[in-house]
Design a protein around this motif. Structure first.
Motif, short mmCIF file in Angstrom:
data_model
loop_
_atom_site.label_atom_id
_atom_site.label_comp_id
_atom_site.label_asym_id
_atom_site.label_seq_id
_atom_site.Cartn_x
_atom_site.Cartn_y
_atom_site.Cartn_z
N ARG A 167 1.05 -1.28 0.67
CA ARG A 167 -0.03 -0.11 0.05
C ARG A 167 1.22 1.15 -0.07
O ARG A 167 0.76 2.29 -0.63
N ARG A 168 1.80 1.42 0.86
CA ARG A 168 2.70 2.18 1.38
C ARG A 168 3.18 3.01 -0.44
O ARG A 168 3.61 3.85 -1.53
N GLU A 169 3.78 1.39 -1.05
CA GLU A 169 4.81 1.48 -2.14
C GLU A 169 3.15 2.15 -3.47
O GLU A 169 4.37 3.21 -4.36
N LEU A 170 3.16 1.42 -3.44
CA LEU A 170 1.63 2.04 -4.55
C LEU A 170 1.07 3.66 -4.59
O LEU A 170 1.08 4.22 -4.90
N THR A 171 1.13 3.83 -3.18
CA THR A 171 1.15 5.33 -2.70
C THR A 171 2.12 6.08 -2.85
O THR A 171 2.29 7.49 -3.71
N GLU A 172 3.89 5.69 -3.32
CA GLU A 172 4.49 6.90 -3.43
C GLU A 172 4.83 6.34 -4.94
O GLU A 172 5.94 7.42 -5.24
N ASP A 173 5.27 5.21 -5.24
CA ASP A 173 5.82 5.43 -6.85
C ASP A 173 5.20 6.43 -7.09
O ASP A 173 6.08 6.53 -8.53
N PRO A 174 3.92 6.15 -8.19
CA PRO A 174 3.69 7.44 -9.14
C PRO A 174 3.63 8.26 -8.58
O PRO A 174 4.64 9.07 -10.04
N LEU A 175 4.09 9.12 -7.70
CA LEU A 175 4.80 10.60 -7.71
C LEU A 175 6.23 10.23 -8.24
O LEU A 175 6.94 11.13 -8.46
N ARG A 176 6.88 8.98 -7.22
CA ARG A 176 7.98 9.12 -7.54
C ARG A 176 8.97 9.26 -9.08
O ARG A 176 9.44 9.83 -9.82
N HIS A 177 7.42 7.83 -9.71
CA HIS A 177 8.23 8.31 -11.01
C HIS A 177 7.73 9.46 -12.05
O HIS A 177 9.07 9.71 -13.00
N VAL A 178 6.94 10.06 -11.70
CA VAL A 178 6.48 11.16 -12.36
C VAL A 178 7.54 12.61 -11.82
O VAL A 178 8.25 13.36 -12.85
N ARG A 179 7.73 12.27 -11.00
CA ARG A 179 8.85 13.75 -10.34
C ARG A 179 10.01 13.53 -10.87
O ARG A 179 11.27 14.52 -10.55
N HIS A 180 10.75 11.76 -10.59
CA HIS A 180 11.68 11.69 -11.24
C HIS A 180 12.25 10.64 -12.05
O HIS A 180 12.99 10.90 -12.44
N ARG A 181 11.97 9.84 -11.74
CA ARG A 181 12.44 8.42 -12.87
C ARG A 181 12.48 9.19 -14.15
O ARG A 181 13.13 8.12 -15.53
N ARG A 182 10.80 8.83 -14.39
CA ARG A 182 10.52 9.71 -15.96
C ARG A 182 11.53 10.73 -16.74
O ARG A 182 11.61 10.10 -17.89
N GLU A 183 12.01 12.04 -15.87
CA GLU A 183 12.51 12.82 -16.60
C GLU A 183 14.04 11.69 -16.72
O GLU A 183 15.06 12.40 -17.70
N HIS A 184 14.57 12.04 -15.67
CA HIS A 184 16.33 11.84 -15.48
C HIS A 184 16.64 10.22 -15.88
O HIS A 184 18.27 9.93 -16.01
N LEU A 185 15.98 8.75 -15.47
CA LEU A 185 16.83 7.74 -15.68
C LEU A 185 15.74 7.22 -17.73
O LEU A 185 14.83 6.99 -17.52
N GLY A 186 16.74 6.79 -17.56
CA GLY A 186 17.55 6.05 -19.39
C GLY A 186 17.27 4.76 -18.81
O GLY A 186 17.22 4.22 -17.82
#
Length: 248
Positions: free
Chosen positions: A220-239
């Motif tokens: 439940r914690r992962e589902l709450t945190e991961d979408p924001l982590r993805h759009v804020r950090h991973r999507r833009e910075h990590l290839g």
């Protein structure tokens, strides 16, 4: 010896357990010019989609090795589904210690260089099973954009900036280790979205049907945190990409 149950829940019914979709996986198979009868070793083979589809489309033979009993079983089912069970086999074992009885034409580790403590160690593991003149396939993240702060670093599942290279730095690393880069297929942001968002849906559906499971608070914690982590950090910075290498 197995992966934690959370891995199986998170991946759900996904067939490719990396941010690369089926068309890009097919592009990679064509790009490296696979030939009928070519032998492959796939370390950390997951659910076997690389080996199974390439056996179907290119006539290759090979072995996949994975630590997960669930993924290994799914890979065997996929081989039977595609009619290639006589061409490929899947072994439940520690990929870091696995060496083929006979050298192979292609040795792959796509998205799991942790087995060697990073890229250099994984190249060494793969080369143990490679015939002279054979090809390595390595899947690895890289920085698309230099992370501006430690929050971004950790949002991309890294501990320090040095955990990943930028793309030129990764290519230099391959060269420094004595390998020529001869092909590559890179994920894009949509590839990341499809992979990450599939995890969220798998987690939500599992939580809806397993609210009292001991893993429910963690997931439940992962589902709450991961979408924001993805759009804020991973999507833009990590290839992320798969790189084909030949020994210099």
């Amino acid at each position: 010896m197995d992966l934690p149950r959370s891995f199986v829940i998170r991946e759900g019914d996904l067939r490719i357990l990396n941010p690369i979709d089926a068309p890009k996986l097919a592009t990679l198979g064509r790009a490296v010019k696979l030939r009928p009868g070519s032998s492959l070793l796939d370390l950390c083979s997951g659910k076997g989609e690389l080996l199974c589809t390439w056996a179907r489309d290119h006539g290759v033979v090979g072995t996949g090795v994975d630590l997960s009993t669930a993924f290994t079983a799914a890979a065997r089912e996929r081989a039977a589904e595609l009619g290639v069970a006589d061409q490929v086999r899947f072994v439940h074992a520690d990929a870091a210690a696995y060496v083929c009885d006979e050298p192979v034409d292609v040795a792959a580790c796509v998205g799991a260089t942790w087995i060697g403590g990073g890229v250099p160690g994984t190249l060494e593991i793969l080369e143990r099973s490679l015939r002279p003149g054979g090809m390595l396939l390595v899947g690895e993240p890289y920085w698309r954009i230099d992370p501006p702060d430690q929050e971004t670093v950790e949002g991309c599942h890294a501990t320090t900036r040095e955990d990943f290279h930028d793309l030129p730095g990764l290519v230099r690393l391959f060269q420094d280790e004595g390998w020529d880069l001869v092909e590559m297929v890179l994920a894009d942001q949509d590839s990341w979205d499809r992979y990450a968002a599939a995890h969220w849906l798998n987690l939500r559906r599992w939580l809806d049907t397993n609210p009292d499971d001991e893993l429910a608070p963690q997931l439940r914690r992962e589902l709450t945190e991961d979408p924001l982590r993805h759009v804020r950090h991973r999507r833009e910075h990590l290839g992320w990409g798969v790189f084909a290498l030949l020994r210099r």
